[in-house]
Design a protein around this motif. Sequence first.
Motif, PDB file in Angstrom:
ATOM      1  N   GLY A  34       1.042  -1.180  -0.057  1.00 21.42           N
ATOM      2  CA  GLY A  34      -0.059   0.041   0.203  1.00 21.42           C
ATOM      3  C   GLY A  34       0.984   1.228   0.047  1.00 21.42           C
ATOM      4  O   GLY A  34       2.020   1.207   0.047  1.00 21.42           O
TER       5      GLY A  34
ATOM      6  N   SER B 143      -5.821   0.418   0.326  1.00 22.42           N
ATOM      7  CA  SER B 143      -5.349  -0.457  -0.929  1.00 22.42           C
ATOM      8  C   SER B 143      -4.420  -1.846  -0.504  1.00 22.42           C
ATOM      9  O   SER B 143      -4.738  -2.707  -1.055  1.00 22.42           O
ATOM     10  N   SER B 144      -3.706  -1.806   0.545  1.00 24.35           N
ATOM     11  CA  SER B 144      -3.062  -3.086   0.732  1.00 24.35           C
ATOM     12  C   SER B 144      -4.033  -4.378   1.427  1.00 24.35           C
ATOM     13  O   SER B 144      -3.968  -5.211   0.620  1.00 24.35           O
TER      14      SER B 144
END
Length: 292
Positions: A67, A248-249
């Motif tokens: 991320g 996002s990760s």
Amino acid sequence: MRVWEGYYTYFMDISISPSHIPSPRPEWVIRFARIGLIAKGIVYCLVGALAFMAAFELGGQTEQGAGKTGVFQFILEQPYGQVLLAIVVAGMLCYTLWRLIQAIRDTEDKGKDAKGIGKRIGYAFSGLVYGALAFTAAQLLLGNGGGSNGTDSRQTLARELLAQPFGQWLLGAVAVGTMIMGLYQFYRAYSGKYMNKVQSEQLKPEVRTSLVRAGLVGYIARGIVWLIIGYLLLRAAIKANFREAGSSSQAFQFLEEASYGSYLLGVLALGLICYGVFMFVRAKCEVISTKG
């Protein structure tokens, strides 16, 4: 004689009419925009590269470190990492200021109707998001661990919203808004609106088509990430559990756990690299408006 009198009258009219005097262009706004777009492109290229490495277990990379916050840690661990990260922080601050100027001064002439206000709120939101990322990176640079103690920013947001009256509904609304933003990325891609202000004729013909396609693929990939993040937020709202949310990760991890997840994440990662590359194109070729 009358000819000279005509010229004299013409130039006198110009001299006394302020509308004929061109105002100086605030070139610093243009510089902020271009530097900010370059910084954004660097971050997305690194996010995509690390996500691709995580998808195929290269270099011991994991989805958690792919991320944006993981990217900052990656930069810091490189030779001259502090200098490099400081440059990225400065670039993201430039991007933040440019977006806020767009929102406040209405440099894109969006107007004050509902649609225009919505666009300007979007600019402000984008600026604040990257301002928060710059703050996180700055804290990491100063040795404060990013200031989050390992807690994902969207989990923090989910926790705060769930603690409010009607918290599940509030978090659900944020989730739906996030997914709408994802769908809007698809719309920008397929409608070609992402090219509206990019003067692609500045590019060499042999690379123009490839870079335009990179933008198309990049916006689609970004839309997918937003949709997954929105889904995770919605799941957190339904279950009233902030730990279900993620950025996002966590979106990469969610995709990795699906059937053929490594290949799906690998393709998405390449798309994010394309998005980063297109940010470089925007930095070079986009018409930056400074009116307002």
